[in-house]
Design an enzyme around this catalytic site. Structure first.
Site, short mmCIF file in Angstrom:
data_model
loop_
_atom_site.label_atom_id
_atom_site.label_comp_id
_atom_site.label_asym_id
_atom_site.label_seq_id
_atom_site.Cartn_x
_atom_site.Cartn_y
_atom_site.Cartn_z
N ASP A 7 0.88 -1.16 0.00
CA ASP A 7 0.00 0.00 0.00
C ASP A 7 0.92 1.22 0.00
O ASP A 7 2.10 1.12 0.36
CB ASP A 7 -0.88 -0.04 1.26
N ASP A 9 0.07 5.10 0.96
CA ASP A 9 -0.08 6.04 2.08
C ASP A 9 -0.14 5.28 3.40
O ASP A 9 -0.98 4.41 3.59
CB ASP A 9 -1.35 6.88 1.90
#
Length: 179
Positions: A7, A9
């Site tokens: 992922d 952020d």
């Protein structure tokens, strides 16, 4: 070549409830660039899978997102690593898009495009939606405490038996050992 999905952020860069809208707001989490470099040197294909609902919310444009990703690629390269591909979903949660985590569509797309099974492939995230998408796609979910990770851990829902690490760097150290 091994595959790993990250992922963005909260895993690679600092997260913000106000969204990351400009390259200036994209700030790497300490150790994350070095972790990606280690993965690259260990022959991992590093793929980023990120929900980017700020696009549908009109907070930033695809051009802005491309500039943010150019900065991310450049800083990873400066650290000695590379990101092989970036996949993202521009949809808001209410759009119920199959490609938006926690749905598995984005990860299924990665599997299709790379012609690779996701069975056992680590998917490192900081939110329950990352964990759920990984589980639905047959990948191995990994939770980091950076970003929203500590809050996800504190809630404790849906993370039974999911390995937890302080950050991406500590996960990669554990994964690679002294390679």
């Amino acid at each position: 070549m091994e595959l790993i999905i990250l992922d963005r952020d909260g895993v690679i860069n600092e997260d913000s409830d106000e969204y990351i809208k400009t390259p200036e707001e994209w700030v790497p989490i300490p150790g994350s660039l070095e972790a990606i470099a280690r993965l690259s040197h260990a022959n991992y294909r590093v793929i980023v899978a990120s929900n980017q609902s700020g696009i549908s919310r009109k907070l930033f444009t695809i051009e802005d997102l491309n500039q943010i990703h150019e900065k991310m690629h450049a800083l990873v390269k400066d650290a000695g690593g590379s990101i092989d591909a970036v996949f993202y979903s521009p949809y808001a949660p209410d759009d119920n898009a199959h490609c938006r985590k926690p749905n598995p569509g984005m990860l299924e797309d990665i599997s299709l495009r790379l012609r690779a099974s996701l069975k056992g492939v680590p998917m490192v995230g900081d939110k329950l939606s990352d964990i759920q998408a990984a589980q639905k796609a047959g990948a191995q979910p990994i939770l980091v405490k950076t970003g929203k990770g500590q809050a996800t851990l504190d809630k404790g829902e849906g993370i039974n038996k999911v390995p937890v690490y302080d950050n991406l760097f500590s996960y990669v150290e554990n994964l690679l050992g002294n390679e």
